[in-house]
Design a protein around this motif. Sequence first.
Motif, PDB file in Angstrom:
ATOM      1  N   TYR A 296      -5.668  -4.229   4.240  1.00 42.47           N
ATOM      2  CA  TYR A 296      -6.146  -3.859   2.904  1.00 42.47           C
ATOM      3  C   TYR A 296      -6.179  -5.053   1.964  1.00 42.47           C
ATOM      4  CZ  TYR A 296      -1.077  -3.698   2.010  1.00 42.47           C
ATOM      5  OH  TYR A 296       0.265  -4.009   1.922  1.00 42.47           O
TER       6      TYR A 296
ATOM      7  N   LEU B 119       0.821  -1.208   0.000  1.00 41.05           N
ATOM      8  CA  LEU B 119       0.000   0.000   0.000  1.00 41.05           C
ATOM      9  C   LEU B 119       0.858   1.262   0.000  1.00 41.05           C
ATOM     10  CD1 LEU B 119      -3.041   0.732   0.098  1.00 41.05           C
ATOM     11  CD2 LEU B 119      -2.800   0.984   2.579  1.00 41.05           C
TER      12      LEU B 119
ATOM     13  N   THR C 272      -9.695  -0.613   2.205  1.00 44.50           N
ATOM     14  CA  THR C 272      -8.878  -0.514   3.418  1.00 44.50           C
ATOM     15  C   THR C 272      -9.781  -0.475   4.639  1.00 44.50           C
ATOM     16  OG1 THR C 272      -8.816   1.918   3.347  1.00 44.50           O
ATOM     17  CG2 THR C 272      -7.035   0.730   2.223  1.00 44.50           C
TER      18      THR C 272
ATOM     19  N   GLN D  97      -6.478  -5.473  -2.472  1.00 47.06           N
ATOM     20  CA  GLN D  97      -6.464  -4.754  -3.735  1.00 47.06           C
ATOM     21  C   GLN D  97      -6.528  -5.743  -4.901  1.00 47.06           C
ATOM     22  OE1 GLN D  97      -3.618  -1.097  -3.317  1.00 47.06           O
ATOM     23  NE2 GLN D  97      -2.551  -2.802  -2.338  1.00 47.06           N
TER      24      GLN D  97
END
Length: 363
Positions: free
Chosen positions: A323, A69, A313, A325
């Motif tokens: 998190y 991140l 998040t 993604q």
Amino acid sequence: MPAGHRNRVGIILGLVGAWALSAAPHADALSSVTLFGIVDGSLLYTSKTLNATTGQNAGHQYSFTDSGLSGSRFGMRGVEDLGGGMRTIFMLESGISVANGSLGNSNGNLFGRQAWVGIDSRYGNVKAGLQFSPFFLAIYDADPREMGYFGSGLIPYLNNVYVTGLFNPNGISYTSPEIGGLQASGMFAFGGSAGNFQAGRQYSGSVRYHFGGLTLDGGLYSGNAGGSAASIAIPSVVAFWGRTLGARYSFDNLTLKASYTQYKVAGSFNNRVYSGGASYGITPALNIDAGIWVTRDANDGSNNSILASSGLTYSLSKATVTYAQVGFVTNHGRMHTGLSVNNALNLPTGTTAGVNVGIRHTF
């Protein structure tokens, strides 16, 4: 103990106590140094990887990835009050890799992210040393996913010019105060080569306008090859000409962003990157964002890519975030846009999908 001796000891202790009481608050009021940092580690999957020798697909990967991140780092920042509204400021920031404890996420030096000293006042601030360029900061401000290390505008930035314009050595910059919503910044970086002033010379500037929830950014960059920065661990002297325009609008829990950036690299690509996306705070602890980046080479239209990603998040505390993604990228021609700064910065022709999950702690 003789009375005379007791008196002398009492006088000494009294003086020491008086000094401590008067000096300690004085020192605290005048100066401070803060230790700060980010520790970020994650797991990464990509359906393809790039064979650096052949340029072809080397198969999928499962890997531990440093900084999914945000770039892991530690540093010190300090301030000293000089009076009259003036302060001395400084920053020393080192990139690290939580994968193996080595230097990382920087130009390869100990304090390779930032190392500068300056003066801040109501007339603006001046900084001297290794620092981010106004061009990079303007792109950051308008990036839908805030230049994160997975699926963001940082990927095409590094694909085009690597860390040039990101970590600028030998730099002197000035940033004005905000007046009527308008703020300007300029930087000049000396090349550091005796007898050749142009070698490694870099300059950058930006203008920002802020009104209510609207922010507009414009920036430029021009850098030459060579100079002393060419000999550091990760050279930051790619010769390129850059321009960017961006906009950001925030209302309630929603933020919308869009930008255009051009990277004209000497003897290579002339890439235009178009981006757009949004971020939404579902709750104070839960946030979702998404963005898309379309890159086209003005010198050869067959070189192009589309990068799209989204992230969720969740804040476990003020300092700790988990998190997840997801993203994909499609490359055509000689374009090798990646998905992740670490472990997947360049990817082969065709479509690659990726997933990244991790945890970040700030201090």
